[in-house]
Design an enzyme around this catalytic site. Structure first.
Site, PDB file in Angstrom:
ATOM      1  N   LYS A  18       8.381  88.177  45.993  1.00 17.58           N
ATOM      2  CA  LYS A  18       8.189  88.439  44.670  1.00 17.58           C
ATOM      3  C   LYS A  18       7.272  89.427  44.358  1.00 17.58           C
ATOM      4  CE  LYS A  18       6.005  84.259  44.625  1.00 17.58           C
ATOM      5  NZ  LYS A  18       6.472  83.906  46.037  1.00 17.58           N
ATOM      6  N   ARG A  32       3.723  77.165  38.625  1.00 15.82           N
ATOM      7  CA  ARG A  32       4.119  76.686  39.872  1.00 15.82           C
ATOM      8  C   ARG A  32       4.128  75.138  40.065  1.00 15.82           C
ATOM      9  NH1 ARG A  32       1.546  81.168  43.519  1.00 15.82           N
ATOM     10  NH2 ARG A  32       2.327  80.660  45.632  1.00 15.82           N
ATOM     11  N   ARG A  89       3.230  90.007  57.769  1.00 16.55           N
ATOM     12  CA  ARG A  89       2.833  90.823  56.690  1.00 16.55           C
ATOM     13  C   ARG A  89       1.611  91.362  56.876  1.00 16.55           C
ATOM     14  NH1 ARG A  89       2.932  87.818  50.871  1.00 16.55           N
ATOM     15  NH2 ARG A  89       1.859  86.408  51.904  1.00 16.55           N
ATOM     16  N   ARG A 114      -3.417  88.134  55.631  1.00 15.33           N
ATOM     17  CA  ARG A 114      -4.072  87.146  54.749  1.00 15.33           C
ATOM     18  C   ARG A 114      -4.323  85.809  55.731  1.00 15.33           C
ATOM     19  NH1 ARG A 114      -0.172  86.763  49.392  1.00 15.33           N
ATOM     20  NH2 ARG A 114      -0.581  84.748  49.989  1.00 15.33           N
ATOM     21  N   ARG A 152       2.322  75.635  52.905  1.00 17.20           N
ATOM     22  CA  ARG A 152       2.704  76.381  51.591  1.00 17.20           C
ATOM     23  C   ARG A 152       4.249  76.142  51.448  1.00 17.20           C
ATOM     24  NH1 ARG A 152       0.962  82.049  52.961  1.00 17.20           N
ATOM     25  NH2 ARG A 152       1.751  82.688  51.021  1.00 17.20           N
TER      26      ARG A 152
HETATM   27  P1  AP5 Z   1       5.797  89.458  49.460  1.00 18.02           P
HETATM   28  O1  AP5 Z   1       6.561  90.475  48.257  1.00 18.02           O
HETATM   29  O2  AP5 Z   1       4.336  89.684  49.903  1.00 18.02           O
HETATM   30  O3  AP5 Z   1       6.355  87.907  49.168  1.00 18.02           O
HETATM   31  P2  AP5 Z   1       5.810  86.865  48.100  1.00 18.02           P
HETATM   32  O4  AP5 Z   1       7.070  86.169  47.492  1.00 18.02           O
HETATM   33  O5  AP5 Z   1       4.999  87.697  46.870  1.00 18.02           O
HETATM   34  O6  AP5 Z   1       4.988  86.025  48.782  1.00 18.02           O
HETATM   35  P3  AP5 Z   1       3.429  85.387  48.503  1.00 18.02           P
HETATM   36  O7  AP5 Z   1       3.194  84.696  50.000  1.00 18.02           O
HETATM   37  O8  AP5 Z   1       2.527  86.449  48.114  1.00 18.02           O
HETATM   38  O9  AP5 Z   1       3.507  84.399  47.544  1.00 18.02           O
HETATM   39  P4  AP5 Z   1       2.812  83.036  47.404  1.00 18.02           P
HETATM   40  O10 AP5 Z   1       3.675  82.629  46.252  1.00 18.02           O
HETATM   41  O11 AP5 Z   1       2.666  81.979  48.456  1.00 18.02           O
HETATM   42  O12 AP5 Z   1       1.361  83.682  47.339  1.00 18.02           O
HETATM   43  P5  AP5 Z   1       0.408  84.078  46.253  1.00 18.02           P
HETATM   44  O13 AP5 Z   1      -0.431  85.102  46.655  1.00 18.02           O
HETATM   45  O14 AP5 Z   1       1.217  83.824  44.895  1.00 18.02           O
HETATM   46  O15 AP5 Z   1       6.764  89.476  50.665  1.00 18.02           O
HETATM   47  C1  AP5 Z   1       6.408  89.181  52.095  1.00 18.02           C
HETATM   48  C2  AP5 Z   1       6.392  89.822  53.247  1.00 18.02           C
HETATM   49  O16 AP5 Z   1       8.002  90.060  53.199  1.00 18.02           O
HETATM   50  C3  AP5 Z   1       5.990  91.287  53.161  1.00 18.02           C
HETATM   51  O17 AP5 Z   1       5.497  91.511  54.271  1.00 18.02           O
HETATM   52  C4  AP5 Z   1       7.174  92.027  52.771  1.00 18.02           C
HETATM   53  O18 AP5 Z   1       6.924  93.467  53.006  1.00 18.02           O
HETATM   54  C5  AP5 Z   1       8.396  91.473  53.257  1.00 18.02           C
HETATM   55  N1  AP5 Z   1       9.612  91.572  52.278  1.00 18.02           N
HETATM   56  C6  AP5 Z   1       9.523  91.526  51.059  1.00 18.02           C
HETATM   57  N2  AP5 Z   1      10.844  91.552  50.685  1.00 18.02           N
HETATM   58  C7  AP5 Z   1      11.637  91.907  51.698  1.00 18.02           C
HETATM   59  C8  AP5 Z   1      12.947  92.108  51.980  1.00 18.02           C
HETATM   60  N3  AP5 Z   1      14.020  92.306  51.038  1.00 18.02           N
HETATM   61  N4  AP5 Z   1      13.477  92.446  53.252  1.00 18.02           N
HETATM   62  C9  AP5 Z   1      12.461  92.350  54.061  1.00 18.02           C
HETATM   63  N5  AP5 Z   1      11.107  92.249  54.199  1.00 18.02           N
HETATM   64  C10 AP5 Z   1      10.693  91.800  52.970  1.00 18.02           C
HETATM   65  O19 AP5 Z   1      -0.435  82.597  46.365  1.00 18.02           O
HETATM   66  C11 AP5 Z   1      -1.688  82.201  47.287  1.00 18.02           C
HETATM   67  C12 AP5 Z   1      -2.239  81.119  46.914  1.00 18.02           C
HETATM   68  O20 AP5 Z   1      -2.949  81.194  45.819  1.00 18.02           O
HETATM   69  C13 AP5 Z   1      -1.478  79.850  46.850  1.00 18.02           C
HETATM   70  O21 AP5 Z   1      -0.890  79.297  48.148  1.00 18.02           O
HETATM   71  C14 AP5 Z   1      -2.128  78.697  45.960  1.00 18.02           C
HETATM   72  O22 AP5 Z   1      -3.457  78.235  46.655  1.00 18.02           O
HETATM   73  C15 AP5 Z   1      -3.019  80.018  45.024  1.00 18.02           C
HETATM   74  N6  AP5 Z   1      -2.206  79.880  43.743  1.00 18.02           N
HETATM   75  C16 AP5 Z   1      -1.514  81.259  43.237  1.00 18.02           C
HETATM   76  N7  AP5 Z   1      -1.094  81.072  42.397  1.00 18.02           N
HETATM   77  C17 AP5 Z   1      -1.219  79.715  42.116  1.00 18.02           C
HETATM   78  C18 AP5 Z   1      -0.853  78.850  40.736  1.00 18.02           C
HETATM   79  N8  AP5 Z   1       0.369  79.295  39.779  1.00 18.02           N
HETATM   80  N9  AP5 Z   1      -1.015  77.587  40.789  1.00 18.02           N
HETATM   81  C19 AP5 Z   1      -1.897  77.034  41.988  1.00 18.02           C
HETATM   82  N10 AP5 Z   1      -2.323  77.881  43.004  1.00 18.02           N
HETATM   83  C20 AP5 Z   1      -1.836  78.952  42.892  1.00 18.02           C
END
Ligand code: AP5
Length: 214
Positions: A13, A88, A127, A160, A171
């Site tokens: 994402k 979410r 990552r 992270r 997660r």
């Molecule tokens: P990346 O693009 O970073 O993936 P992502 O989907 O953004 O993953 P996240 O881990 O950031 O999402 P998340 O939803 O768990 O975390 P968030 O920060 O929102 O890609 C991942 C890796 O793969 C990278 O190394 C990239 O280079 C590689 N990659 C990408 N695309 C690729 C491809 N096509 N081919 C090969 N490699 C690829 O949330 C973190 C925490 O915050 C949550 O756990 C929660 O505690 C809190 N939080 C955030 N939002 C909320 C909410 N709305 N409600 C409650 N708690 C929340």
């Protein structure tokens, strides 16, 4: 264009939002980034969020909803935005809909990223993120030119805390239980666009662009 990026941790994402914001000239609103910045700044909200994030759990809905509503009221959101990681839960989705309806607005499309679990695990545990500008790398799939250093700004790269195997497993479980029901939620509203995310970054990007055009 008002978009939601929906998908499990590691689905890509953030990677795709980074590319699309430049193309569409709209901001990326990542609730994860907002919380990580608050943790870094040591604010009360950041300290509260950290307790949940480190365990791989969701931050409570009332905290998240208030933050997003404030962010959407900022001037750079007037022409649209990408919500990355929000909503979410069904409660967050209902709150968003009510907030937008009060302003006569609605979400145009929800991009649903589908990626197999073993690929998600490999992506998250490999990552690396820039401490300075937030750019994302992967030790195998998208390595930086110089190990440990950001290509964009020469910032230091770090892993992270919630990308450790224990937190990642939690997660993924939380995603299945609390977030995956949003797929049916938005399908019923007729705005869901499902993307196969297990392909090279450029191919995923093209699939999104073509899906948005059609
Ligand atoms: P990346 O693009 O970073 O993936 P992502 O989907 O953004 O993953 P996240 O881990 O950031 O999402 P998340 O939803 O768990 O975390 P968030 O920060 O929102 O890609 C991942 C890796 O793969 C990278 O190394 C990239 O280079 C590689 N990659 C990408 N695309 C690729 C491809 N096509 N081919 C090969 N490699 C690829 O949330 C973190 C925490 O915050 C949550 O756990 C929660 O505690 C809190 N939080 C955030 N939002 C909320 C909410 N709305 N409600 C409650 N708690 C929340």
């Amino acid at each position: 264009m008002r978009l939601i990026f929906l998908g499990p941790p590691g689905a890509g994402k953030g990677t795709q939002a980074e590319l699309l914001t430049a193309n569409l000239n709209i901001p990326q609103i990542s609730t994860g980034d907002i919380f990580r910045n608050a943790v870094k700044a040591g604010t009360a909200m950041g300290l509260k969020a950290k307790q949940y994030m480190d365990k791989g759990e969701l931050v409570p809905d009332d905290v998240v909803v208030g933050i997003v509503e404030e962010r959407l009221a900022e001037p750079d959101c007037a022409n649209g935005y990408i919500l990355d990681g929000f909503p979410r839960t069904v409660a967050q989705a209902d709150a968003l809909e009510a907030n937008l309806a009060a302003r006569g607005e609605k979400i145009d499309k929800v991009i649903n990223f589908v990626v197999p679990k073993d690929v998600l695990l490999a992506r998250l545990t490999g990552r690396w993120v820039c401490k300075n500008c937030g750019a994302t790398y992967h030790e195998e799939f998208k390595p930086p030119a110089k190990k440990g250093t950001c290509d964009n700004c020469s910032g230091e790269l770090y892993q992270r805390d919630d990308d450790k195997l224990e937190a990642v497993t939690k997660r993924l479980q939380v995603y299945e239980e609390q977030t995956a029901p949003l797929i049916a939620y938005y399908q019923e509203k007729g705005i869901l666009l499902t993307i196969q995310g297990n392909k090279p970054v450029e191919e995923v990007y093209n699939e999104i662009i073509n899906g948005l055009k059609s």
